[in-house]
Design a protein around this motif. Structure first.
Motif, mmCIF file in Angstrom:
data_model
loop_
_atom_site.group_PDB
_atom_site.id
_atom_site.type_symbol
_atom_site.label_atom_id
_atom_site.label_comp_id
_atom_site.label_asym_id
_atom_site.label_seq_id
_atom_site.Cartn_x
_atom_site.Cartn_y
_atom_site.Cartn_z
ATOM 1 N N TRP A 36 -19.234 0.317 -42.024
ATOM 2 C CA TRP A 36 -17.976 -0.179 -42.605
ATOM 3 C C TRP A 36 -16.803 0.106 -41.680
ATOM 4 O O TRP A 36 -15.910 -0.724 -41.527
ATOM 5 N N GLU A 37 -16.814 1.272 -41.049
ATOM 6 C CA GLU A 37 -15.750 1.620 -40.106
ATOM 7 C C GLU A 37 -15.742 0.652 -38.924
ATOM 8 O O GLU A 37 -14.683 0.176 -38.484
ATOM 9 N N ASN A 38 -16.921 0.362 -38.397
ATOM 10 C CA ASN A 38 -17.020 -0.575 -37.280
ATOM 11 C C ASN A 38 -16.564 -1.973 -37.672
ATOM 12 O O ASN A 38 -15.914 -2.677 -36.885
ATOM 13 N N ALA A 39 -16.894 -2.380 -38.896
ATOM 14 C CA ALA A 39 -16.482 -3.701 -39.373
ATOM 15 C C ALA A 39 -14.965 -3.780 -39.513
ATOM 16 O O ALA A 39 -14.349 -4.811 -39.198
ATOM 17 N N TRP A 40 -14.340 -2.688 -39.972
ATOM 18 C CA TRP A 40 -12.868 -2.668 -40.056
ATOM 19 C C TRP A 40 -12.239 -2.737 -38.672
ATOM 20 O O TRP A 40 -11.321 -3.521 -38.435
ATOM 21 N N GLU A 41 -12.747 -1.942 -37.732
ATOM 22 C CA GLU A 41 -12.190 -1.931 -36.385
ATOM 23 C C GLU A 41 -12.334 -3.292 -35.707
ATOM 24 O O GLU A 41 -11.481 -3.681 -34.908
ATOM 25 N N ALA A 42 -13.395 -4.021 -36.056
ATOM 26 C CA ALA A 42 -13.619 -5.345 -35.479
ATOM 27 C C ALA A 42 -12.875 -6.452 -36.216
ATOM 28 O O ALA A 42 -12.925 -7.610 -35.819
ATOM 29 N N GLY A 43 -12.192 -6.103 -37.311
ATOM 30 C CA GLY A 43 -11.437 -7.098 -38.068
ATOM 31 C C GLY A 43 -12.265 -7.879 -39.057
ATOM 32 O O GLY A 43 -11.786 -8.849 -39.635
ATOM 33 N N ARG A 44 -13.502 -7.458 -39.320
ATOM 34 C CA ARG A 44 -14.373 -8.159 -40.266
ATOM 35 C C ARG A 44 -14.226 -7.636 -41.686
ATOM 36 O O ARG A 44 -14.754 -8.234 -42.635
ATOM 37 N N LEU A 45 -13.527 -6.517 -41.857
ATOM 38 C CA LEU A 45 -13.360 -5.883 -43.164
ATOM 39 C C LEU A 45 -11.945 -5.325 -43.234
ATOM 40 O O LEU A 45 -11.460 -4.728 -42.278
ATOM 41 N N SER A 46 -11.288 -5.561 -44.361
ATOM 42 C CA SER A 46 -9.939 -5.024 -44.511
ATOM 43 C C SER A 46 -9.995 -3.510 -44.636
ATOM 44 O O SER A 46 -11.022 -2.933 -45.033
ATOM 45 N N ALA A 47 -8.891 -2.853 -44.334
ATOM 46 C CA ALA A 47 -8.826 -1.396 -44.459
ATOM 47 C C ALA A 47 -9.091 -0.968 -45.902
ATOM 48 O O ALA A 47 -9.766 0.037 -46.153
ATOM 49 N N ARG A 48 -8.553 -1.718 -46.849
ATOM 50 C CA ARG A 48 -8.750 -1.372 -48.264
ATOM 51 C C ARG A 48 -10.226 -1.418 -48.638
ATOM 52 O O ARG A 48 -10.745 -0.487 -49.265
ATOM 53 N N ALA A 139 -1.208 -8.999 -47.047
ATOM 54 C CA ALA A 139 -0.577 -9.382 -45.779
ATOM 55 C C ALA A 139 -0.739 -8.297 -44.716
ATOM 56 O O ALA A 139 -0.457 -8.532 -43.541
ATOM 57 N N TYR A 140 -1.183 -7.100 -45.135
ATOM 58 C CA TYR A 140 -1.314 -5.971 -44.214
ATOM 59 C C TYR A 140 -2.755 -5.451 -44.270
ATOM 60 O O TYR A 140 -3.048 -4.449 -44.916
ATOM 61 N N THR A 141 -3.648 -6.137 -43.575
ATOM 62 C CA THR A 141 -5.068 -5.806 -43.670
ATOM 63 C C THR A 141 -5.458 -4.602 -42.823
ATOM 64 O O THR A 141 -6.528 -4.039 -43.007
ATOM 65 N N ARG A 142 -4.587 -4.192 -41.887
ATOM 66 C CA ARG A 142 -4.940 -3.044 -41.042
ATOM 67 C C ARG A 142 -4.825 -1.730 -41.790
ATOM 68 O O ARG A 142 -5.343 -0.710 -41.344
ATOM 69 N N SER A 143 -4.099 -1.743 -42.912
ATOM 70 C CA SER A 143 -3.884 -0.525 -43.676
ATOM 71 C C SER A 143 -4.153 -0.785 -45.145
ATOM 72 O O SER A 143 -3.797 -1.838 -45.669
ATOM 73 N N ALA A 162 6.470 8.405 -37.021
ATOM 74 C CA ALA A 162 5.474 9.030 -36.154
ATOM 75 C C ALA A 162 4.083 8.732 -36.693
ATOM 76 O O ALA A 162 3.814 8.932 -37.880
ATOM 77 N N GLY A 163 3.201 8.240 -35.817
ATOM 78 C CA GLY A 163 1.847 7.922 -36.242
ATOM 79 C C GLY A 163 0.885 7.889 -35.072
ATOM 80 O O GLY A 163 1.281 8.040 -33.908
ATOM 81 N N ASP A 164 -0.389 7.653 -35.406
ATOM 82 C CA ASP A 164 -1.407 7.738 -34.353
ATOM 83 C C ASP A 164 -2.417 6.598 -34.346
ATOM 84 O O ASP A 164 -3.139 6.437 -33.363
ATOM 85 N N GLY A 165 -2.509 5.816 -35.427
ATOM 86 C CA GLY A 165 -3.652 4.917 -35.540
ATOM 87 C C GLY A 165 -3.305 3.460 -35.712
ATOM 88 O O GLY A 165 -2.137 3.071 -35.822
ATOM 89 N N LEU A 166 -4.358 2.637 -35.774
ATOM 90 C CA LEU A 166 -4.183 1.201 -35.976
ATOM 91 C C LEU A 166 -3.500 0.919 -37.305
ATOM 92 O O LEU A 166 -2.706 -0.029 -37.410
ATOM 93 N N SER A 167 -3.765 1.727 -38.317
ATOM 94 C CA SER A 167 -3.142 1.505 -39.620
ATOM 95 C C SER A 167 -1.644 1.792 -39.600
ATOM 96 O O SER A 167 -0.942 1.484 -40.564
ATOM 97 N N ASP A 168 -1.153 2.388 -38.506
ATOM 98 C CA ASP A 168 0.275 2.691 -38.379
ATOM 99 C C ASP A 168 1.046 1.603 -37.626
ATOM 100 O O ASP A 168 2.274 1.694 -37.512
ATOM 101 N N LEU A 169 0.365 0.612 -37.114
ATOM 102 C CA LEU A 169 1.028 -0.340 -36.229
ATOM 103 C C LEU A 169 2.132 -1.119 -36.930
ATOM 104 O O LEU A 169 3.236 -1.276 -36.393
ATOM 105 N N ASP A 170 1.884 -1.606 -38.129
ATOM 106 C CA ASP A 170 2.902 -2.392 -38.833
ATOM 107 C C ASP A 170 4.152 -1.556 -39.107
ATOM 108 O O ASP A 170 5.280 -2.048 -38.974
ATOM 109 N N ALA A 171 3.968 -0.291 -39.472
ATOM 110 C CA ALA A 171 5.122 0.580 -39.700
ATOM 111 C C ALA A 171 5.865 0.845 -38.405
ATOM 112 O O ALA A 171 7.102 0.860 -38.376
#
Length: 223
Positions: A36-48, A139-143, A162-171
């Protein structure tokens, strides 16, 4: 100068390492979480959907989980940031893709109280965990928590994030001043967008203490 507003991711920003990832790895009864983690990182699965599956797959009692989290330390500079902000009437909020009960438990264990936490929800039913996502937005599938929307009411402030990950990009893209490391730093380099690099929160505290804006980001937006 506009009043600042401070927003912090939690895992691997206020803590050393991603605590939620550690919990998932430790208490998952199988290896499905990796797929599931790999699918999210590849954009095949939403973060939720990724987080929902990973959390529902866990098997751990609340007491066991909370005991496991007793070892987690919050960056000591965060307490100084909170104190700096309170003396000046500056808002500080944690916005995270982790879960509110876990974050609050860790903060209390580190002597930190009264900082608002905007994160996902979690209930316990024996060894099963029941997640909920009150701040999810399609509208925010990365987080799983649409972090950028928490910043929107502060457009008349100087927003510091301040953030570190892909889920922080929109912020990060919605903030005025960004501190970034790890995946977030690489994503901002690729766009490119200006940010201050950090490994601990010491540079954030130094920035606040030295005049808010007298220091330029180490990485500059390319025209």
């Amino acid at each position: 100068m506009r009043q600042p507003a401070l927003f912090f991711d939690f895992d691997n920003t206020l803590t050393d390492g991603d605590v939620l990832d550690q919990v998932i790895e430790r208490f998952s009864p199988n290896e499905a979480w990796r797929d599931w983690e790999n699918a999210w990182e590849a954009g095949r699965l939403s973060a939720r959907d990724c987080l929902r599956r990973q959390i529902e797959n866990l098997r751990v009692l609340r007491e066991t989980l909370f005991e496991y989290l007793l070892h987690v330390r919050v960056d000591p500079a965060f307490s100084d940031v909170v104190e700096w902000a309170r003396r000046r009437g500056v808002e500080v909020k944690i916005i995270s893709d982790s879960f509110e009960p876990l974050i609050l438990h860790i903060l209390r264990n580190n002597g930190i109280e009264g900082v608002p936490v905007l994160a996902n929800s979690l209930e316990f039913a024996g060894e099963r965990l029941i997640p909920a996502f009150p701040f999810a937005n399609p509208a925010y599938t990365r987080s799983a928590n649409a972090k950028a929307l928490h910043l929107a009411p502060y457009r008349n402030h100087t927003i510091i994030f301040a953030g570190d990950g892909l889920s922080d990009l929109d912020a990060a893209l919605a903030a005025d001043v960004v501190f970034a490391k790890s995946t977030l730093a690489r994503e901002l380099d690729a766009i490119p967008v200006a940010y201050h690099p950090f490994n601990t929160l010491a540079p954030v505290l130094a920035y606040l203490r030295t005049g808010l804006g007298q220091r330029r980001p180490a990485r500059l937006r390319v025209a």
